[in-house]
Design a protein around this motif. Sequence first.
Motif, PDB file in Angstrom:
ATOM      1  N   GLY A  34       1.177  -3.227  10.277  1.00  0.00           N
ATOM      2  CA  GLY A  34       1.989  -3.008   9.092  1.00  0.00           C
ATOM      3  C   GLY A  34       2.514  -1.594   9.023  1.00  0.00           C
ATOM      4  O   GLY A  34       2.165  -0.736   9.847  1.00  0.00           O
ATOM      5  N   ARG A  35       3.351  -1.364   8.049  1.00  0.00           N
ATOM      6  CA  ARG A  35       3.914  -0.031   7.809  1.00  0.00           C
ATOM      7  C   ARG A  35       3.912   0.222   6.311  1.00  0.00           C
ATOM      8  O   ARG A  35       4.222  -0.669   5.518  1.00  0.00           O
ATOM      9  N   LEU A  36       3.562   1.451   5.944  1.00  0.00           N
ATOM     10  CA  LEU A  36       3.462   1.834   4.544  1.00  0.00           C
ATOM     11  C   LEU A  36       4.483   2.923   4.244  1.00  0.00           C
ATOM     12  O   LEU A  36       4.572   3.924   4.972  1.00  0.00           O
ATOM     13  N   GLU A  37       5.274   2.707   3.167  1.00  0.00           N
ATOM     14  CA  GLU A  37       6.331   3.659   2.808  1.00  0.00           C
ATOM     15  C   GLU A  37       6.269   4.014   1.328  1.00  0.00           C
ATOM     16  O   GLU A  37       5.907   3.191   0.484  1.00  0.00           O
ATOM     17  N   ARG A  38       6.668   5.255   1.047  1.00  0.00           N
ATOM     18  CA  ARG A  38       6.835   5.677  -0.341  1.00  0.00           C
ATOM     19  C   ARG A  38       8.126   5.103  -0.892  1.00  0.00           C
ATOM     20  O   ARG A  38       8.911   4.492  -0.184  1.00  0.00           O
ATOM     21  N   ARG A  39       8.376   5.331  -2.181  1.00  0.00           N
ATOM     22  CA  ARG A  39       9.530   4.704  -2.826  1.00  0.00           C
ATOM     23  C   ARG A  39      10.859   5.171  -2.262  1.00  0.00           C
ATOM     24  O   ARG A  39      11.863   4.463  -2.361  1.00  0.00           O
ATOM     25  N   ASP A  40      10.904   6.360  -1.627  1.00  0.00           N
ATOM     26  CA  ASP A  40      12.152   6.839  -1.042  1.00  0.00           C
ATOM     27  C   ASP A  40      12.307   6.403   0.416  1.00  0.00           C
ATOM     28  O   ASP A  40      13.259   6.800   1.094  1.00  0.00           O
ATOM     29  N   GLY A  41      11.383   5.594   0.919  1.00  0.00           N
ATOM     30  CA  GLY A  41      11.459   5.111   2.284  1.00  0.00           C
ATOM     31  C   GLY A  41      10.756   5.987   3.300  1.00  0.00           C
ATOM     32  O   GLY A  41      10.709   5.629   4.485  1.00  0.00           O
ATOM     33  N   SER A  42      10.221   7.112   2.886  1.00  0.00           N
ATOM     34  CA  SER A  42       9.499   7.977   3.818  1.00  0.00           C
ATOM     35  C   SER A  42       8.134   7.389   4.134  1.00  0.00           C
ATOM     36  O   SER A  42       7.551   6.641   3.338  1.00  0.00           O
ATOM     37  N   ALA A  43       7.612   7.732   5.299  1.00  0.00           N
ATOM     38  CA  ALA A  43       6.335   7.175   5.746  1.00  0.00           C
ATOM     39  C   ALA A  43       5.168   7.758   4.964  1.00  0.00           C
ATOM     40  O   ALA A  43       5.173   8.940   4.602  1.00  0.00           O
ATOM     41  N   VAL A  44       4.184   6.938   4.697  1.00  0.00           N
ATOM     42  CA  VAL A  44       2.921   7.404   4.135  1.00  0.00           C
ATOM     43  C   VAL A  44       2.015   7.746   5.315  1.00  0.00           C
ATOM     44  O   VAL A  44       1.602   6.860   6.064  1.00  0.00           O
ATOM     45  N   THR A  45       1.736   9.006   5.516  1.00  0.00           N
ATOM     46  CA  THR A  45       0.892   9.436   6.638  1.00  0.00           C
ATOM     47  C   THR A  45      -0.541   9.655   6.163  1.00  0.00           C
ATOM     48  O   THR A  45      -0.772  10.109   5.029  1.00  0.00           O
ATOM     49  N   ASP A  46      -1.496   9.332   7.026  1.00  0.00           N
ATOM     50  CA  ASP A  46      -2.915   9.459   6.703  1.00  0.00           C
ATOM     51  C   ASP A  46      -3.294   8.697   5.436  1.00  0.00           C
ATOM     52  O   ASP A  46      -4.204   9.085   4.694  1.00  0.00           O
ATOM     53  N   GLY A  47      -2.562   7.614   5.175  1.00  0.00           N
ATOM     54  CA  GLY A  47      -2.886   6.781   4.022  1.00  0.00           C
ATOM     55  C   GLY A  47      -3.951   5.754   4.368  1.00  0.00           C
ATOM     56  O   GLY A  47      -3.924   5.148   5.441  1.00  0.00           O
ATOM     57  N   VAL A  48      -4.902   5.552   3.472  1.00  0.00           N
ATOM     58  CA  VAL A  48      -5.974   4.591   3.681  1.00  0.00           C
ATOM     59  C   VAL A  48      -5.557   3.248   3.084  1.00  0.00           C
ATOM     60  O   VAL A  48      -5.183   3.167   1.912  1.00  0.00           O
ATOM     61  N   VAL A  49      -5.593   2.203   3.909  1.00  0.00           N
ATOM     62  CA  VAL A  49      -5.197   0.859   3.493  1.00  0.00           C
ATOM     63  C   VAL A  49      -6.440  -0.031   3.494  1.00  0.00           C
ATOM     64  O   VAL A  49      -6.823  -0.563   4.545  1.00  0.00           O
ATOM     65  N   PRO A  50      -7.104  -0.206   2.346  1.00  0.00           N
ATOM     66  CA  PRO A  50      -8.250  -1.114   2.308  1.00  0.00           C
ATOM     67  C   PRO A  50      -7.777  -2.556   2.476  1.00  0.00           C
ATOM     68  O   PRO A  50      -6.706  -2.933   1.997  1.00  0.00           O
ATOM     69  N   TYR A  51      -8.579  -3.363   3.143  1.00  0.00           N
ATOM     70  CA  TYR A  51      -8.255  -4.788   3.216  1.00  0.00           C
ATOM     71  C   TYR A  51      -9.509  -5.615   2.996  1.00  0.00           C
ATOM     72  O   TYR A  51     -10.624  -5.176   3.275  1.00  0.00           O
ATOM     73  N   ALA A  52      -9.291  -6.801   2.424  1.00  0.00           N
ATOM     74  CA  ALA A  52     -10.398  -7.649   1.997  1.00  0.00           C
ATOM     75  C   ALA A  52     -10.106  -9.090   2.397  1.00  0.00           C
ATOM     76  O   ALA A  52      -8.975  -9.446   2.733  1.00  0.00           O
ATOM     77  N   ARG A  53     -11.132  -9.917   2.317  1.00  0.00           N
ATOM     78  CA  ARG A  53     -11.008 -11.327   2.658  1.00  0.00           C
ATOM     79  C   ARG A  53     -11.643 -12.169   1.563  1.00  0.00           C
ATOM     80  O   ARG A  53     -12.649 -11.773   0.954  1.00  0.00           O
ATOM     81  N   THR A  54     -11.050 -13.329   1.293  1.00  0.00           N
ATOM     82  CA  THR A  54     -11.648 -14.224   0.312  1.00  0.00           C
ATOM     83  C   THR A  54     -12.990 -14.735   0.823  1.00  0.00           C
ATOM     84  O   THR A  54     -13.198 -14.899   2.022  1.00  0.00           O
ATOM     85  N   GLY A  55     -13.875 -15.040  -0.110  1.00  0.00           N
ATOM     86  CA  GLY A  55     -15.183 -15.538   0.267  1.00  0.00           C
ATOM     87  C   GLY A  55     -15.193 -17.014   0.597  1.00  0.00           C
ATOM     88  O   GLY A  55     -16.224 -17.560   0.989  1.00  0.00           O
ATOM     89  N   HIS A  56     -14.054 -17.699   0.426  1.00  0.00           N
ATOM     90  CA  HIS A  56     -13.953 -19.115   0.763  1.00  0.00           C
ATOM     91  C   HIS A  56     -12.643 -19.342   1.490  1.00  0.00           C
ATOM     92  O   HIS A  56     -11.680 -18.611   1.309  1.00  0.00           O
ATOM     93  N   TYR A  57     -12.578 -20.377   2.310  1.00  0.00           N
ATOM     94  CA  TYR A  57     -11.341 -20.676   3.030  1.00  0.00           C
ATOM     95  C   TYR A  57     -10.376 -21.433   2.131  1.00  0.00           C
ATOM     96  O   TYR A  57     -10.750 -21.988   1.100  1.00  0.00           O
TER      97      TYR A  57
END
Length: 434
Positions: A34-57
């Motif tokens: 993926g790619r993360l951008e600020r509202r002006d389209g500039s890159a978010v550098t050293d940004g932490v992207v937490p991700y999670a998963r549902t406990g059921h399918y």
Amino acid sequence: MRPSLPRLGLSAALLLLLAPGCDRLQDDLVFVYGRLERRDGSAVTDGVVPYARTGHYEPRGETNLEYVMPEFIHYGEGVTDGYGDFFLEMRYGDVESANSPDPDLLQPFRFRAQWRDETGAGVFASFIFHDDVELPTLRIWDSQLAVSPGAEDAVVSFGALPPVPMPPLTGEYAMTSDENQNVIPNLPTTPEPALFVVDGGQPLFRVWAASSGWVANRFVLEDFAQPAVMLRAHSLGEFMFYPLGGKSSPLVFRVDWRTEEVPLPPAGLEPVSRGATCVPSPPRGACPWTDGKLTSVPLGLRPVNGLTLTLEEPRSLRHAVVRGAEGNFQGFVVEGSLDAEQWTQLGVLRNFAKDYVPPPLNRRGPRAYNEQTQWDSPFDGRFSWSQGPHFLEGPLEPMGPVRHVRLRPVGFNHAGEPQGVGELQALVELSVFE
């Protein structure tokens, strides 16, 4: 130009190149880019992207019509590089499950990746997939949200909506067919703006498909101490990916945006219904739907077909606000009476305007993926145009003093007239003003 997918992770690229194309093993690694951008389209550098998963399918198929609030369990974190790119690493056995009535039909788990900037604006994607995929670009919504205080009411303005997600270089649109059976791209839905008035993080009011220039009147703001306004929007879509040497994979996704919160001037207007008694009523304590608190309370073990308030003394009413109504209805009829026997219609409130056309929901990915993902926000509550909770307000006809006020859930016929009897399951607050 943005680097191609292999630039984001050498080990992942080698995995794609060397994968024999056979079935994955449970401990094999799969990657979501993926790619993360600020509202002006500039890159978010050293940004932490937490991700999670549902406990059921999530069961596949057209018969999955029971939607439950998911429990997302933290899975890991990705970190953006100097280009704003990140990758999320999963164990293949955690992506799909064979624990189903049909062991040959793998069932997907839903994942969610999120980010929020220093203003409180945020974006997340919740998604199901099979093998290596790439998310739509996650960019903070440049809403230009602003409030202009007036003599009595405040005006809320905002700019363009988030753009419709486009496939990354590594993917393409999934295909579908039109009414003539022609194969066409299955484009993601166009975001619609939903305007939320909140107080202390709790929803105070909501306007679906809102327009810039919306007026926050005194009745909506009532006497809540710290009202603020924010916007939300989302898009549903499906992309396809064909990694070199690996299996093809769909990506069914929901991208959801929320803006920062902008303060609104308090109105300091107390409704005449504050503290009124009600029927039905709880076995103990005061009526929970006239206490000025933003807590949703069921009307009983079973849905009811109305709520009746009794005011301390007769009042000439001019406006009504319904907050957080849930159940089976398209709107409400508000009625008034002096003796609770002879009732007069004072007004009609609708969930949506007469000319509102709801967005298509059932033609992408699993059936009604919008409803499956309505609780997915890590920042805010439920987000569904159809399931609610609904917030309604409108003027009442000056019919003279009334002491009893009845809120009756209804549907509407083709002429737009109230008909039938609806069901009310839960409510936050009913306020009437003179």
